[in-house]
Enzyme design. Structure first.
Site, PDB file in Angstrom:
ATOM      1  N   ASP A   1      -2.664  10.146   3.936  1.00 40.68           N
ATOM      2  CA  ASP A   1      -4.054   9.736   4.128  1.00 40.68           C
ATOM      3  C   ASP A   1      -4.787  10.757   4.995  1.00 40.68           C
ATOM      4  O   ASP A   1      -4.689  10.741   6.215  1.00 40.68           O
ATOM      5  CB  ASP A   1      -4.084   8.344   4.785  1.00 40.68           C
ATOM      6  CG  ASP A   1      -5.505   7.809   4.951  1.00 40.68           C
ATOM      7  OD1 ASP A   1      -6.441   8.426   4.401  1.00 40.68           O
ATOM      8  OD2 ASP A   1      -5.659   6.768   5.622  1.00 40.68           O
TER       9      ASP A   1
ATOM     10  N   LYS B   1       0.844  -1.202   0.000  1.00 41.40           N
ATOM     11  CA  LYS B   1       0.000   0.000   0.000  1.00 41.40           C
ATOM     12  C   LYS B   1       0.879   1.252   0.000  1.00 41.40           C
ATOM     13  O   LYS B   1       1.703   1.434   0.891  1.00 41.40           O
ATOM     14  CB  LYS B   1      -0.911  -0.005   1.239  1.00 41.40           C
ATOM     15  CG  LYS B   1      -1.667   1.306   1.478  1.00 41.40           C
ATOM     16  CD  LYS B   1      -2.573   1.236   2.709  1.00 41.40           C
ATOM     17  CE  LYS B   1      -3.196   2.587   3.031  1.00 41.40           C
ATOM     18  NZ  LYS B   1      -4.043   2.549   4.252  1.00 41.40           N
TER      19      LYS B   1
ATOM     20  N   ASP C   1     -12.191   6.867   4.119  1.00 42.05           N
ATOM     21  CA  ASP C   1     -10.955   6.620   4.861  1.00 42.05           C
ATOM     22  C   ASP C   1     -10.517   5.156   4.778  1.00 42.05           C
ATOM     23  O   ASP C   1      -9.418   4.818   5.197  1.00 42.05           O
ATOM     24  CB  ASP C   1     -11.147   7.050   6.323  1.00 42.05           C
ATOM     25  CG  ASP C   1      -9.827   7.261   7.047  1.00 42.05           C
ATOM     26  OD1 ASP C   1      -8.773   7.263   6.375  1.00 42.05           O
ATOM     27  OD2 ASP C   1      -9.861   7.428   8.287  1.00 42.05           O
TER      28      ASP C   1
ATOM     29  N   GLU D   1      -9.382   3.572   2.312  1.00 42.90           N
ATOM     30  CA  GLU D   1      -8.888   3.743   0.939  1.00 42.90           C
ATOM     31  C   GLU D   1      -7.810   2.730   0.567  1.00 42.90           C
ATOM     32  O   GLU D   1      -7.641   2.406  -0.606  1.00 42.90           O
ATOM     33  CB  GLU D   1      -8.354   5.171   0.751  1.00 42.90           C
ATOM     34  CG  GLU D   1      -6.908   5.421   1.211  1.00 42.90           C
ATOM     35  CD  GLU D   1      -6.672   5.207   2.706  1.00 42.90           C
ATOM     36  OE1 GLU D   1      -7.659   5.252   3.474  1.00 42.90           O
ATOM     37  OE2 GLU D   1      -5.515   4.995   3.104  1.00 42.90           O
TER      38      GLU D   1
ATOM     39  N   ASP E   1       1.659   6.189   5.592  1.00 43.75           N
ATOM     40  CA  ASP E   1       0.657   5.264   5.058  1.00 43.75           C
ATOM     41  C   ASP E   1       1.121   4.603   3.754  1.00 43.75           C
ATOM     42  O   ASP E   1       0.373   3.894   3.105  1.00 43.75           O
ATOM     43  CB  ASP E   1      -0.671   6.015   4.862  1.00 43.75           C
ATOM     44  CG  ASP E   1      -1.883   5.116   5.049  1.00 43.75           C
ATOM     45  OD1 ASP E   1      -1.727   4.002   5.588  1.00 43.75           O
ATOM     46  OD2 ASP E   1      -2.985   5.522   4.633  1.00 43.75           O
TER      47      ASP E   1
ATOM     48  N   LYS F   1      -9.962  12.647   8.699  1.00 42.72           N
ATOM     49  CA  LYS F   1      -9.428  12.239  10.002  1.00 42.72           C
ATOM     50  C   LYS F   1      -9.366  13.452  10.920  1.00 42.72           C
ATOM     51  O   LYS F   1      -9.076  14.557  10.463  1.00 42.72           O
ATOM     52  CB  LYS F   1      -8.010  11.672   9.830  1.00 42.72           C
ATOM     53  CG  LYS F   1      -7.964  10.293   9.189  1.00 42.72           C
ATOM     54  CD  LYS F   1      -6.542   9.771   9.136  1.00 42.72           C
ATOM     55  CE  LYS F   1      -6.456   8.438   8.419  1.00 42.72           C
ATOM     56  NZ  LYS F   1      -7.129   7.338   9.111  1.00 42.72           N
TER      57      LYS F   1
ATOM     58  N   ARG G   1      -7.504  -0.485   1.096  1.00 43.16           N
ATOM     59  CA  ARG G   1      -8.034  -1.727   0.511  1.00 43.16           C
ATOM     60  C   ARG G   1      -8.500  -1.503  -0.933  1.00 43.16           C
ATOM     61  O   ARG G   1      -8.486  -2.433  -1.731  1.00 43.16           O
ATOM     62  CB  ARG G   1      -9.176  -2.260   1.397  1.00 43.16           C
ATOM     63  CG  ARG G   1     -10.346  -1.324   1.512  1.00 43.16           C
ATOM     64  CD  ARG G   1     -11.269  -1.666   2.670  1.00 43.16           C
ATOM     65  NE  ARG G   1     -10.699  -1.268   3.968  1.00 43.16           N
ATOM     66  CZ  ARG G   1     -11.286  -1.498   5.139  1.00 43.16           C
ATOM     67  NH1 ARG G   1     -12.439  -2.139   5.193  1.00 43.16           N
ATOM     68  NH2 ARG G   1     -10.721  -1.103   6.270  1.00 43.16           N
TER      69      ARG G   1
HETATM   70  N1  BES Z   1      -4.141   4.371   7.048  1.00 44.12           N
HETATM   71  C1  BES Z   1      -5.232   4.044   7.871  1.00 44.12           C
HETATM   72  C2  BES Z   1      -4.898   2.999   8.944  1.00 44.12           C
HETATM   73  C3  BES Z   1      -3.920   3.409   9.991  1.00 44.12           C
HETATM   74  C4  BES Z   1      -4.355   3.879  11.213  1.00 44.12           C
HETATM   75  C5  BES Z   1      -2.561   3.268   9.791  1.00 44.12           C
HETATM   76  C6  BES Z   1      -3.455   4.216  12.191  1.00 44.12           C
HETATM   77  C7  BES Z   1      -1.642   3.621  10.771  1.00 44.12           C
HETATM   78  C8  BES Z   1      -2.091   4.083  11.978  1.00 44.12           C
HETATM   79  C9  BES Z   1      -6.370   3.484   7.015  1.00 44.12           C
HETATM   80  O1  BES Z   1      -6.461   3.986   5.734  1.00 44.12           O
HETATM   81  C10 BES Z   1      -7.635   3.865   7.705  1.00 44.12           C
HETATM   82  O2  BES Z   1      -7.920   5.014   7.768  1.00 44.12           O
HETATM   83  N2  BES Z   1      -8.345   2.873   8.215  1.00 44.12           N
HETATM   84  C11 BES Z   1      -9.562   3.087   8.901  1.00 44.12           C
HETATM   85  C12 BES Z   1     -10.563   2.096   8.405  1.00 44.12           C
HETATM   86  C13 BES Z   1     -11.966   2.407   8.812  1.00 44.12           C
HETATM   87  C14 BES Z   1     -12.459   3.634   8.100  1.00 44.12           C
HETATM   88  C15 BES Z   1     -12.814   1.215   8.479  1.00 44.12           C
HETATM   89  C16 BES Z   1      -9.296   2.915  10.398  1.00 44.12           C
HETATM   90  O3  BES Z   1      -8.495   2.054  10.767  1.00 44.12           O
HETATM   91  O4  BES Z   1      -9.873   3.658  11.164  1.00 44.12           O
HETATM   92 ZN    ZN Z   2      -4.736   4.662   4.903  1.00 39.61          ZN
HETATM   93 MN    MN Z   3      -7.583   5.789   5.622  1.00 40.66          MN
END
Ligand code: BES
Ligand code: ZN
Ligand code: MN
Length: 489
Positions: free
Chosen positions: A259, A254, A337, A339, A277, A266, A341
């Site tokens: 992000d 990824k 968010d 994104e 990210d 966020k 996947r």
């Molecule tokens: N890049 C984030 C995940 C992440 C969180 C990486 C903290 C490193 C530290 C990912 O894109 C994300 O935002 N995931 C969300 C998914 C949710 C919207 C289902 C998350 O984990 O909150």
């Molecule tokens: Zn992300």
């Molecule tokens: Mn995200």
């Protein structure tokens, strides 16, 4: 930094800092020789400071004369039966940190007699010399960092050492890719970096730009990237062995260069560090560098990094958009968010056209995985037991923490939606599992595993072997895994 081996008498080596590993209360020949040369009872002085040769302990003696070194550092590594890879590596890193604190440009480690211990300690020391100072203005006379590390040993460690150094170069490359800030490390910059690696290490490079992605139907990568003025890229490097190709494997990382969350923005605190990210892509490119240099036989390796910036604009993807991915299925966006996947889905569908038998994807995918496992452990999701075991074995061999998580198919229905083939998020609970199940929906081969590295890819605080920032996590495991595949052929 230049690392060299020397078999010279340790009391004559001209060095800013001589590092002596001490195994608990065992007598050290090296220390006795140093005591004889300097006329100082270092062991007594150290004992007065409660130094017992245990892991995590050290004792520094400055102003030494009558020998080549001007400082002597004792570092505890514990007795042989109590030793762990981690603590040996940490001892090496702590030696490098001491050397740095003293502004030493040249330091020397007396290698422990046990070969594995010696290599682990050297690895820690080399990892410990890494620093990222690209954006720090320098003045004349500032400490410019390390020049050389000498390893005092009677063993011929050269072949093993060269291989470790190659892997560490890969780790450091991954660290730097993460540490480079999001205004510099854009998808275009990452693609350029990948091309540079390819030309330096003899890999084939293919990069799809926004128009190729658009016309090719990579609508999920485009969907994530179109809110940003920095257009997305799909990076694909290939390592081809010189002889017959017996296996084809792929690593997919990824590469979200920043992000923001998109319209599901966020909150402020969570935005910080979201330049990391692209930690999955960084690990894949770090492994590409190392594998390109090590040239394992019989295995073709594909390195694939979908890269985009998840941003906001009038063009950005909205919740409720329905997008058809490169793998032909449709996705209803429920949360912009989620994104990572999305871009991975297109990359996974794409790389299967190359008839690879194994795919490992790596992604800073979910906060849920960090909640489950903590910051230093990656989650492994796969329904293939043999593949999972070889990933866990590879990780254990290089001291990286990976824990297998359930890819529980019962949760798959949570991704169903009446209006499209799937939605891009499940409910809050089991968030790391539904993220993995989402990816699984785009994979048709049996040999697939997903590593959620959201915890270990980046560290806010200094750890036993890492300065704050990108860690290069998984580079070593990917290289070890590839070596394992090659050796099994
Ligand atoms: N890049 C984030 C995940 C992440 C969180 C990486 C903290 C490193 C530290 C990912 O894109 C994300 O935002 N995931 C969300 C998914 C949710 C919207 C289902 C998350 O984990 O909150
Ligand atoms: Zn992300
Ligand atoms: Mn995200």
């Amino acid at each position: 930094m230049n690392v060299s081996l020397t078999s010279a008498d340790i009391t004559t080596i001209d060095t800013g800092l001589l590092v002596l590993p001490i195994a608990g209360t065992e007598t050290s020949e090296a220390l006795l020789n140093v005591e004889k040369a300097t006329g100082i009872e270092i062991s007594t002085l150290a004992a007065e400071e409660q130094f017992k040769g245990e892991p995590g302990q050290d004792f520094l003696l400055r102003g030494v004369s009558n020998m080549g070194a001007s400082r002597v550092l004792l570092v505890g590594i514990g007795t042989e039966d109590s030793r762990e890879y981690d603590t040996l590596r940490a001892a090496g890193t702590s030696a490098a940190r001491q050397a740095k604190a003293s502004h030493v440009t040249n330091f020397t480690i007396v290698a422990p007699s046990d070969r594995a211990a010696a290599l682990a300690m050297i690895e820690g020391a080399v990892l410990g010399t890494y620093h990222f100072d690209r954006f720090i203005s320098k003045s004349d006379g500032d400490y410019a960092g390390f020049e050389t590390l000498q390893i005092a040993t009677q063993d011929d460690l050269s072949a093993d050492l060269a291989e470790r150094q190659t892997i560490i170069e890969g780790v450091n490359l991954a660290r730097t890719l993460v540490n480079d800030t999001p205004n510099h490390m854009t998808p275009i910059a990452m693609a350029q970096k990948a091309k540079d690696i390819a030309s330096e290490f003899g890999l084939k490079a293919k990069v799809l730009d926004e128009s190729a992605l658009e016309s090719g139907g990579f609508n999920l990568i485009m969907g994530v990237g179109k809110g940003s003025d920095n257009p997305p890229r799909l990076i694909h490097l290939t390592y081809t062995p010189s002889g017959e190709v017996k296996r084809k494997i792929a690593f997919v990382g990824k590469g979200v260069t920043f992000d923001t969350g998109g319209y599901n923005l966020k909150p402020g605190g969570a935005l910080l560090a979201m330049h990391s990210d692209m930690g999955g892509a960084a690990a894949v490119l770090g492994a590409a560098r190392a594998i390109g240099e090590l040239k394992p036989e019989g295995v073709e390796v594909h390195f694939v990094c979908p890269s985009a910036e998840n941003s906001i604009s009038g063009n950005a993807m909205r919740p409720q958009d329905i997008i058809r991915g490169y793998g032909k299925q449709t996705v209803e966006i429920h949360n912009t968010d989620a994104e990572g996947r999305l871009i991975l889905a297109d990359a996974l569908a794409y790389i299967q056209e190359y008839e690879v038998d194994t795919i490992i994807d790596l992604a800073t995918l979910t906060g849920a995985c960090v909640v489950a496992l903590g910051e230093s452990t990656a989650g492994l999701f796969s329904s293939n037991d043999a593949l999972s075991q070889s990933i866990l074995d590879a990780a254990a061999a290089c001291g990286e923490d990976i824990w297998r998580m359930p890819l529980n198919k019962k949760l798959d229905v949570l991704l169903d939606t009446p209006t499209a083939d799937m939605k891009n998020v499940g409910p809050r609970w089991g968030g790391a599992i539904t993220a993995a199940l989402f990816l699984n929906r785009w994979v048709k081969i049996d040999g697939w595993a997903h590593l959620d590295i959201a915890g270990p890819a980046y560290t806010e605080k200094e750890t036993s072997t890492n300065p704050p920032g990108g860690t290069g996590f998984a580079v070593a495991t990917l290289v070890e895994f590839t070596k394992g595949v090659s050796n099994s052929l």
